[in-house]
Design a protein around this motif. Structure first.
Motif, PDB file in Angstrom:
ATOM      1  N   ARG A 173      42.811  39.716  47.774  1.00  0.00           N
ATOM      2  CA  ARG A 173      42.598  41.103  46.731  1.00  0.00           C
ATOM      3  C   ARG A 173      41.357  41.789  47.489  1.00  0.00           C
ATOM      4  O   ARG A 173      41.166  41.760  48.781  1.00  0.00           O
ATOM      5  N   PRO A 174      41.218  43.159  47.213  1.00  0.00           N
ATOM      6  CA  PRO A 174      40.631  43.960  48.124  1.00  0.00           C
ATOM      7  C   PRO A 174      39.189  43.587  47.895  1.00  0.00           C
ATOM      8  O   PRO A 174      38.727  43.081  47.055  1.00  0.00           O
ATOM      9  N   PHE A 175      38.285  44.249  49.076  1.00  0.00           N
ATOM     10  CA  PHE A 175      37.000  44.061  49.021  1.00  0.00           C
ATOM     11  C   PHE A 175      36.580  44.909  48.003  1.00  0.00           C
ATOM     12  O   PHE A 175      36.797  45.964  47.394  1.00  0.00           O
ATOM     13  N   PRO A 176      35.351  44.322  47.169  1.00  0.00           N
ATOM     14  CA  PRO A 176      34.505  45.021  46.308  1.00  0.00           C
ATOM     15  C   PRO A 176      33.984  46.338  46.551  1.00  0.00           C
ATOM     16  O   PRO A 176      33.282  46.335  47.697  1.00  0.00           O
ATOM     17  N   GLY A 177      33.657  47.051  45.919  1.00  0.00           N
ATOM     18  CA  GLY A 177      32.598  48.128  46.244  1.00  0.00           C
ATOM     19  C   GLY A 177      33.071  49.277  46.940  1.00  0.00           C
ATOM     20  O   GLY A 177      34.455  49.081  47.403  1.00  0.00           O
ATOM     21  N   GLY A 219      49.235  43.069  36.408  1.00  0.00           N
ATOM     22  CA  GLY A 219      49.703  43.092  35.077  1.00  0.00           C
ATOM     23  C   GLY A 219      49.548  41.820  34.354  1.00  0.00           C
ATOM     24  O   GLY A 219      48.525  41.549  34.193  1.00  0.00           O
ATOM     25  N   LYS A 220      50.533  41.196  34.076  1.00  0.00           N
ATOM     26  CA  LYS A 220      50.833  40.053  33.047  1.00  0.00           C
ATOM     27  C   LYS A 220      50.310  38.875  33.974  1.00  0.00           C
ATOM     28  O   LYS A 220      50.673  38.930  35.231  1.00  0.00           O
ATOM     29  N   HIS A 221      49.403  38.066  33.624  1.00  0.00           N
ATOM     30  CA  HIS A 221      48.900  36.997  34.441  1.00  0.00           C
ATOM     31  C   HIS A 221      49.695  35.940  34.500  1.00  0.00           C
ATOM     32  O   HIS A 221      49.964  35.436  33.179  1.00  0.00           O
ATOM     33  N   VAL A 222      50.362  35.464  35.440  1.00  0.00           N
ATOM     34  CA  VAL A 222      51.568  34.708  35.429  1.00  0.00           C
ATOM     35  C   VAL A 222      51.220  33.524  36.338  1.00  0.00           C
ATOM     36  O   VAL A 222      50.798  33.986  37.555  1.00  0.00           O
ATOM     37  N   GLY A 242      46.926  40.864  45.077  1.00  0.00           N
ATOM     38  CA  GLY A 242      46.799  41.401  43.712  1.00  0.00           C
ATOM     39  C   GLY A 242      45.568  42.334  43.837  1.00  0.00           C
ATOM     40  O   GLY A 242      45.149  42.578  44.743  1.00  0.00           O
ATOM     41  N   ASP A 243      45.143  42.668  42.366  1.00  0.00           N
ATOM     42  CA  ASP A 243      44.201  43.759  42.427  1.00  0.00           C
ATOM     43  C   ASP A 243      42.690  42.851  42.148  1.00  0.00           C
ATOM     44  O   ASP A 243      42.699  41.650  42.360  1.00  0.00           O
ATOM     45  N   GLU A 244      41.750  43.586  41.736  1.00  0.00           N
ATOM     46  CA  GLU A 244      40.215  43.026  41.563  1.00  0.00           C
ATOM     47  C   GLU A 244      40.379  41.852  40.517  1.00  0.00           C
ATOM     48  O   GLU A 244      39.237  41.127  40.347  1.00  0.00           O
ATOM     49  N   ALA A 245      41.195  41.940  39.527  1.00  0.00           N
ATOM     50  CA  ALA A 245      41.338  41.234  38.359  1.00  0.00           C
ATOM     51  C   ALA A 245      41.518  39.701  38.878  1.00  0.00           C
ATOM     52  O   ALA A 245      41.252  38.656  38.187  1.00  0.00           O
ATOM     53  N   PHE A 246      42.088  39.519  39.946  1.00  0.00           N
ATOM     54  CA  PHE A 246      42.638  38.124  40.447  1.00  0.00           C
ATOM     55  C   PHE A 246      41.478  37.575  41.243  1.00  0.00           C
ATOM     56  O   PHE A 246      40.788  38.263  42.135  1.00  0.00           O
ATOM     57  N   PRO A 247      41.392  36.059  41.306  1.00  0.00           N
ATOM     58  CA  PRO A 247      40.404  35.531  42.262  1.00  0.00           C
ATOM     59  C   PRO A 247      40.951  35.502  43.475  1.00  0.00           C
ATOM     60  O   PRO A 247      42.277  35.519  43.909  1.00  0.00           O
TER      61      PRO A 247
END
Length: 195
Positions: free
Chosen positions: A151-155, A110-113, A139-144
């Protein structure tokens, strides 16, 4: 908020909200707290709250800043104390126990802190191995992807091992989504950008 909870909060922060000065009719600590809680709970503009309390917008601005600081200064050591080394170790054990995600210190969403890494956070071995890894947040895909942020693997075309990793990380990360969902349902100010 019930009257009993309001009164208990007022008892904690009220002494920090008393103003002595040249004002003919000073704004009471209970009204200052009510203004601040209304802003947090509704997410309304300062102008809207000012009208409903028959105050000036600049007065509401200063009340909010002072009261939010008073709440923080009165309660942060009780409700949001900084975790100790033992707390971090317990959190990592719980993430492993509940979500099957090892050496994890928390979940963000959510909020990037900006979250500083805990002082002296010691790397640990993954359960059942000799592989040493640093403690991480999930975190989710929005995080580096970083050494301390997973973060999860993409795709969607992932092999079995990558699917298991992504599934476990997503399970562990959902607690942050749930917490922010509850927080924004209660305090509507989190549903809009905060200046």
């Amino acid at each position: 908020m019930s009257r009993v909870r309001f009164d208990a909060l007022l008892q904690e922060v009220g002494p920090r909200l008393v103003h002595f000065g040249t004002h003919r009719y000073p704004i009471s600590p209970s009204q200052r707290l009510a203004v601040t809680l209304r802003l947090l709970a509704t997410g309304d503009s300062h102008q809207t709250v000012a009208i409903s309390f028959r105050l000036g917008k600049s007065t509401v601005n200063s009340i909010f800043k002072e009261t939010a600081a008073a709440i923080w200064n009165s309660l942060h050591n009780v409700v949001l104390k900084f975790p100790t080394k033992e707390d971090w170790q317990r959190i990592a054990r719980e993430f492993w126990s509940y979500w099957n995600f090892p050496v994890c210190l928390g979940a963000i969403d959510g909020k990037h802190v900006v979250v500083p890494s805990p002082a002296n956070s010691d790397p640990r071995a993954l359960p059942g191995t000799d592989t040493i890894v640093p403690p991480v947040f999930v975190g989710d895909e929005a995080f580096p992807l970083k050494p301390n942020l997973m973060r999860p693997f993409p795709g969607s075309n992932l092999d079995h091992e990558h699917k298991i990793y992504t599934y476990r990380l997503s399970r562990a990360r959902r607690i942050a989504e749930n917490a922010f969902g509850i927080l924004s349902a209660r305090w509507r100010i989190f549903r809009r950008p905060i200046d």
